[in-house]
Design a protein around this motif. Sequence first.
Motif, PDB file in Angstrom:
ATOM      1  N   LEU A  12     -61.739  29.171 -16.170  1.00 36.30           N
ATOM      2  CA  LEU A  12     -61.414  28.104 -15.218  1.00 36.30           C
ATOM      3  C   LEU A  12     -61.164  28.686 -13.827  1.00 36.30           C
ATOM      4  O   LEU A  12     -61.641  28.141 -12.828  1.00 36.30           O
ATOM      5  N   VAL A  13     -60.427  29.799 -13.762  1.00 32.05           N
ATOM      6  CA  VAL A  13     -60.166  30.445 -12.474  1.00 32.05           C
ATOM      7  C   VAL A  13     -61.479  30.922 -11.857  1.00 32.05           C
ATOM      8  O   VAL A  13     -61.764  30.665 -10.689  1.00 32.05           O
ATOM      9  N   SER A  16     -63.758  28.026 -10.629  1.00 35.05           N
ATOM     10  CA  SER A  16     -63.279  27.196  -9.525  1.00 35.05           C
ATOM     11  C   SER A  16     -62.833  27.984  -8.301  1.00 35.05           C
ATOM     12  O   SER A  16     -62.777  27.423  -7.210  1.00 35.05           O
ATOM     13  N   SER A  17     -62.520  29.270  -8.461  1.00 37.01           N
ATOM     14  CA  SER A  17     -61.908  29.990  -7.339  1.00 37.01           C
ATOM     15  C   SER A  17     -62.512  31.343  -6.990  1.00 37.01           C
ATOM     16  O   SER A  17     -62.107  31.935  -5.999  1.00 37.01           O
ATOM     17  N   GLU A  80     -51.108  30.017 -10.681  1.00 39.92           N
ATOM     18  CA  GLU A  80     -52.403  29.335 -10.771  1.00 39.92           C
ATOM     19  C   GLU A  80     -52.187  27.915 -11.265  1.00 39.92           C
ATOM     20  O   GLU A  80     -51.324  27.666 -12.114  1.00 39.92           O
ATOM     21  N   HIS A  82     -55.169  25.170 -12.439  1.00 38.58           N
ATOM     22  CA  HIS A  82     -56.606  24.881 -12.530  1.00 38.58           C
ATOM     23  C   HIS A  82     -56.836  23.806 -13.574  1.00 38.58           C
ATOM     24  O   HIS A  82     -56.267  23.876 -14.676  1.00 38.58           O
ATOM     25  N   GLN A  88     -59.056  16.279 -12.979  1.00 38.45           N
ATOM     26  CA  GLN A  88     -58.561  16.279 -11.604  1.00 38.45           C
ATOM     27  C   GLN A  88     -58.351  14.841 -11.119  1.00 38.45           C
ATOM     28  O   GLN A  88     -59.066  13.929 -11.513  1.00 38.45           O
TER      29      GLN A  88
END
Length: 174
Positions: A12-13, A16-17, A80, A82, A88
Amino acid sequence: MSTQQFEDCFNLVASSSANAYAASSIGWSPTKKRKEMKLPDLHYLLVVNPASRSAASSVEGFLSFMLTYEDGHEVVYCYELHLAPPLQRQGVGMHLMSLMEHAGSRTGVEKSMLTVFVENEAALRFYEKLGYTKDDYSPEPRTLRNGTVKMPTYTILSKSLQEWATDEEDEQHG
């Protein structure tokens, strides 16, 4: 947390990042991020879809946090947050933040802190809506010798948890 759940969180990190990290002064290093995510005092709140427990990936969101010290004061620091896109703007992030803030308040911490990339405008609006403001320790723009102004790629936000303490005192005495 199982090995698979950790991998779900890392993915997920990364999805998305990673680009935001790579473009920042922090940089993206999967090895360093994995090491940070395994810090012994880091706590995780996982959002797991019970329908997908048998699937390869069941973690659809998470918040990681740590009780730590900033400038000699104990704080709860959100490392974090996420969420998979379908979660969302559904109140899940707000609920996770509330759980973390409540945990911090229950341990006597006066402030919650987090770091967010300045390019992540949606996250900045989200945290502002929750009452977070720029912390005194957030980096400021720097003027280089040649006059160029170097803008920070991230900001540090904080929020007083005194409201939690007041609410809990009211519950105990009310």
